[in-house]
Design a protein around this motif. Structure first.
Motif, mmCIF file in Angstrom:
data_model
loop_
_atom_site.group_PDB
_atom_site.id
_atom_site.type_symbol
_atom_site.label_atom_id
_atom_site.label_comp_id
_atom_site.label_asym_id
_atom_site.label_seq_id
_atom_site.Cartn_x
_atom_site.Cartn_y
_atom_site.Cartn_z
ATOM 1 N N ASP A 36 0.854 -1.189 0.000
ATOM 2 C CA ASP A 36 0.000 0.000 0.000
ATOM 3 C C ASP A 36 0.890 1.239 0.000
ATOM 4 O OD1 ASP A 36 0.893 -0.266 2.584
ATOM 5 O OD2 ASP A 36 -1.027 0.131 3.543
ATOM 6 N N LEU A 54 -4.579 10.140 -0.882
ATOM 7 C CA LEU A 54 -5.217 8.834 -0.999
ATOM 8 C C LEU A 54 -4.293 7.736 -0.464
ATOM 9 C CD1 LEU A 54 -6.098 9.398 -4.737
ATOM 10 C CD2 LEU A 54 -7.785 9.459 -2.932
ATOM 11 N N SER A 55 -4.837 6.904 0.404
ATOM 12 C CA SER A 55 -4.103 5.706 0.815
ATOM 13 C C SER A 55 -4.555 4.601 -0.142
ATOM 14 C CB SER A 55 -4.458 5.353 2.260
ATOM 15 O OG SER A 55 -3.946 4.086 2.581
ATOM 16 N N GLU A 56 -3.613 4.122 -0.976
ATOM 17 C CA GLU A 56 -4.006 3.180 -2.041
ATOM 18 C C GLU A 56 -3.417 1.789 -1.835
ATOM 19 O OE1 GLU A 56 -3.211 4.721 -5.907
ATOM 20 O OE2 GLU A 56 -4.401 6.527 -5.570
ATOM 21 N N ARG A 57 -4.084 0.829 -2.455
ATOM 22 C CA ARG A 57 -3.660 -0.570 -2.415
ATOM 23 C C ARG A 57 -4.429 -1.307 -3.512
ATOM 24 N NH1 ARG A 57 -5.649 1.501 1.112
ATOM 25 N NH2 ARG A 57 -4.281 1.201 2.903
ATOM 26 N N ASN A 59 -7.359 -2.896 -5.328
ATOM 27 C CA ASN A 59 -8.770 -2.512 -5.213
ATOM 28 C C ASN A 59 -9.699 -3.710 -5.038
ATOM 29 O OD1 ASN A 59 -9.424 0.609 -5.932
ATOM 30 N ND2 ASN A 59 -7.456 -0.029 -6.754
ATOM 31 N N TYR A 103 -4.032 -0.590 -11.904
ATOM 32 C CA TYR A 103 -3.650 0.199 -10.723
ATOM 33 C C TYR A 103 -2.175 0.024 -10.339
ATOM 34 C CZ TYR A 103 -8.702 0.155 -10.482
ATOM 35 O OH TYR A 103 -10.028 0.271 -10.802
ATOM 36 N N ALA A 105 -0.961 -2.419 -8.758
ATOM 37 C CA ALA A 105 -1.000 -2.831 -7.350
ATOM 38 C C ALA A 105 -0.165 -4.074 -7.058
ATOM 39 C CB ALA A 105 -2.451 -3.086 -6.931
ATOM 40 N N LEU A 165 -11.315 4.476 -8.042
ATOM 41 C CA LEU A 165 -10.204 4.750 -8.963
ATOM 42 C C LEU A 165 -10.448 4.063 -10.305
ATOM 43 C CD1 LEU A 165 -7.120 4.339 -6.597
ATOM 44 C CD2 LEU A 165 -8.382 6.421 -7.167
ATOM 45 N N TYR A 177 -13.288 6.171 -2.083
ATOM 46 C CA TYR A 177 -12.675 7.345 -1.469
ATOM 47 C C TYR A 177 -13.762 8.388 -1.188
ATOM 48 C CZ TYR A 177 -8.356 5.062 -2.504
ATOM 49 O OH TYR A 177 -7.335 4.136 -2.530
ATOM 50 N N THR B 6 3.651 10.095 -5.417
ATOM 51 C CA THR B 6 3.326 8.822 -4.769
ATOM 52 C C THR B 6 4.520 8.312 -3.977
ATOM 53 O OG1 THR B 6 2.681 6.513 -5.178
ATOM 54 C CG2 THR B 6 3.930 7.591 -6.912
ATOM 55 N N ARG B 311 -4.485 8.340 -14.459
ATOM 56 C CA ARG B 311 -5.174 8.573 -13.192
ATOM 57 C C ARG B 311 -5.786 9.970 -13.143
ATOM 58 N NH1 ARG B 311 -3.656 6.216 -8.604
ATOM 59 N NH2 ARG B 311 -5.139 7.697 -7.767
#
Lengths: 179, 316
Positions: A36, A54-57, A59, A103, A105, A165, A177, B6, B311
Motif C-alpha cells: 500500500d 489517498l491511501s491506495e492498495r 482494489n 492500478y 497494485a 479509482l 474514497y 506517490t 489517473r
C-alpha cells in the motif's frame, strides 16, 4: 455472501503513511516494495488549490482482470468476501496479472511469486480489521462488508459522496474514497 | 496545474511498468514466425507443391520445431517462479489467453512432428527403420498429406493469432487493447516467414512466389497498422495517448524508422522491383523484413507496457 470493501475518508487522511508502515510490519513486506502507498494529487494555482491524499492498495475488484489473466488459477477470489489473493504455490511468475492490473497494485516478490495487498485476510478471518485500518491515527479508513447493511462502509457510502479509482477501466473496484 | 506524487516505488512497476523484458518480444516474434512457416509449409503440402524434390516444406517443419522450442525457452527464462512452471499444465483457465497459449503450444508439436515425418533423412531412416516405415506409409496416402497440410495451416493460424490476443486481452494497457492486434501479429508472422523461406529456399520458383506473397503481406500489414491507429485515435483518451506514443511520442523514432521504414517500406520497394525483374533478388529485403518483425514486437511490447490509464482523468 460477504463482499469486503474499504471506504477511505480523504478529508481525514493526512498522508502520514502509518498504514504503509503497519502493512510492512504485519505482512513482512520486503524492503523497497509496497503493498500500500500514499498518493497526493494537487490541482490549481495558489490560492485556488485542491489537494487530495489517498491511501491506495489493491482494489480487490469484483471483476478483477488479474484473476482473468492468470494462466494457473493462482490469482483467485477468496470466499467469503471476494478478496483477490495470489496462491504462491501456484504462481509461476509470468507477470500477466501485473500487466493486467490498471492500478499497478502488484509486484514480483524477491522470492519469485507475485505479491499484493490481501486485505490482511489472516486478520479478517479472525474478525479483525486489516492492519492498515487498525493503526490509522485519524480513523479515516473503514473496512466492512457491502452486503451487511449495518457495516460502517455501507453507512458511509449511503451518506457521503465518494469516488473509486479508474471506474472506466471496468474492473468494479472495491475501494471507495469519500470526498 | 496538476501535481501527482506517490510513495510507491516498486521495482519494475514504477515509474512505468517494465516487467516483460527482451524474452517476451522474442518469444512473440518466434511464435509468429513459426505460425507463418506452418501456414506456408501447410499450403505447400495442400497444394501439391510437396511433390517437387527441393520443396521447402520438407525442412521448414524441422526449423519450426527448433524455433518454437527456442521461443518456449525464452518464455521460460521470463518466468520469475520457474520451479512452478508445471502448474501451467495442471489446469485450463478459459479466461486466460496465456493458458490457451500453453495448450496451443503443446498442440503445435504433434502437428509439426506429423509434417516432419513426411520426409525423414536417409541417415535417420536407417537408424530408426520404424520411422522410415511410417513415413513411407504416410507418403502413400495423398489425402493424408493434404490433411496434414490443412492441420498445419489451421494450427499455425491459431498460434499466430494467439500471439496478438495474449497482449490485446490486457485491458489495462491501452496500446495492446485493440481487437486488431491478432491480425497485425499474424500478418507480420506470415511476412517474416515468407521472408525467411525466401532466404533459405533452394527452389527458384518458390523464392519468386514467396517474394511476391511477402509483398502482399507487407501491404496488408501497412493497412492493418493504419486501421489499428484509426481505431485507437477514435477511442478513449487513454487509447489516443497510447497511439501517440508510437506516432509522435518516445517510441516514434523506432516505430517510424525501424518498423515502418526499414522493416516494411524499403523491403517492399526492393521486392517490388525484384519481382518485376528490374533488380536482382538479394537477401537484403528479407533480412530487413525479419529485423522489422523483431523490432515491431519490441516496440509494441515496450510501448504497451508504458501505456496506461491516466489517473488524472478521474481526478476532480
Amino acid at each position: 455472501m460477504a463482499r469486503y470493501a474499504m471506504a477511505i475518508d480523504t478529508r481525514k487522511c493526512v498522508g502520514c503513511a502509518d498504514c504503509v508502515a503497519a502493512c510492512e510490519a504485519e505482512n513482512d513486506v520486503p524492503y523497497g516494495y509496497a503493498r500500500d502507498w500514499i498518493v497526493q494529487i494537487a490541482e490549481g494555482k495558489f490560492p485556488n488549490t485542491h489537494v487530495e491524499i489517498l491511501s491506495e492498495r489493491c482494489n480487490h475488484c469484483s471483476e478483477a482482470p488479474c484473476v482473468d489473466a492468470c494462466p494457473t488459477g493462482a490469482s483467485h477470489y477468496y470466499e467469503p468476501g471476494g478478496i483477490v489473493l495470489v496462491d504462491h504455490e501456484k504462481c509461476i511468475g509470468c507477470k500477466a496479472c501485473i500487466a493486467a492490473c490498471p492500478y499497478g497494485a502488484r509486484f514480483v516478490h524477491p522470492e519469485g511469486y507475485v505479491d499484493k495487498c490481501t486485505f490482511c485476510v489472516h486478520r479478517v478471518k479472525e474478525e479483525l480489521d486489516p492492519a492498515c485500518v487498525s493503526v490509522c491515527p485519524t480513523h479515516c479508513m473503514h473496512f466492512g462488508d457491502l452486503d451487511d447493511p449495518e457495516s460502517d462502509v455501507v453507512k458511509l457510502l449511503q451518506t457521503r459522496k465518494y469516488h473509486a479509482l479508474l471506474p472506466e477501466a471496468g474492473t468494479k473496484p472495491n475501494l471507495y474514497y469519500l470526498i | 496545474m496538476i501535481e501527482f506524487s506517490t510513495t510507491r516505488h516498486n521495482p519494475l512497476i514504477d515509474p512505468f511498468l517494465h516487467t516483460w523484458s527482451w524474452q517476451i518480444p522474442l518469444y512473440l516474434f518466434l511464435g509468429g514466425l513459426v505460425a507463418g512457416m506452418m501456414i506456408i509449409s501447410g499450403y505447400f503440402l495442400f497444394s501439391g507443391r510437396y511433390k517437387e524434390t527441393n520443396c521447402s516444406c520438407y525442412y521448414l517443419p524441422r526449423m519450426s520445431f527448433l524455433l518454437i522450442s527456442l521461443g518456449m525457452l525464452f518464455l521460460f527464462f521470463d518466468l520469475e517462479h520457474k520451479q512452478f512452471v508445471w502448474r501451467l499444465y495442471t489446469t485450463f483457465q478459459i479466461t486466460s489467453p496465456m493458458s490457451w497459449g500453453a495448450w496451443i503450444l503443446l498442440l503445435v508439436y504433434p502437428v509439426l512432428l506429423a509434417n516432419m515425418l513426411l520426409r525423414i533423412s536417409e541417415k535417420f531412416g536407417e537408424k530408426y527403420p520404424f520411422l522410415k516405415n511410417i513415413s513411407e506409409k504416410m507418403n502413400s496416402h495423398h489425402i493424408l498429406i493434404r490433411n496434414i497440410g490443412v492441420i498445419n495451416m489451421l494450427v499455425g493460424g491459431v498460434l499466430g493469432m494467439y500471439t496478438g490476443i495474449l497482449l490485446s486481452s490486457l485491458g489495462a494497457r491501452p496500446l495492446w487493447n485493440t481487437s486488431i492486434l491478432w491480425l497485425l501479429f499474424l500478418v507480420s508472422g506470415l511476412s517474416g516467414a515468407a521472408a525467411f523461406v525466401h532466404l533459405i529456399a533452394k527452389n527458384v520458383h518458390e523464392r519468386e512466389l514467396l517474394a511476391k506473397s511477402d509483398n502482399g503481406f507487407l501491404i496488408i500489414e501497412l493497412f492493418v497498422i493504419a486501421m489499428m491507429f484509426i481505431g485507437m485515435l477514435t477511442n478513449s483518451r487513454a487509447h489516443k495517448e497510447a497511439a501517440m506514443l508510437l506516432l509522435s511520442g518516445p517510441f516514434a523514432a523506432s516505430f517510424w524508422v525501424l518498423v515502418i521504414g526499414l522493416g516494411i517500406v524499403i523491403p517492399l520497394i526492393l521486392q517490388l522491383l525484384a519481382v518485376s525483374h528490374k533488380i536482382h533478388h538479394t537477401p537484403v529485403a528479407p533480412i530487413l523484413v525479419i529485423i522489422g518483425g523483431i523490432i515491431l514486437r519490441f516496440v509494441i511490447v515496450y510501448a504497451g507496457e508504458f501505456s496506461h490509464w491516466s489517473r488524472l482523468i478521474t481526478f476532480k
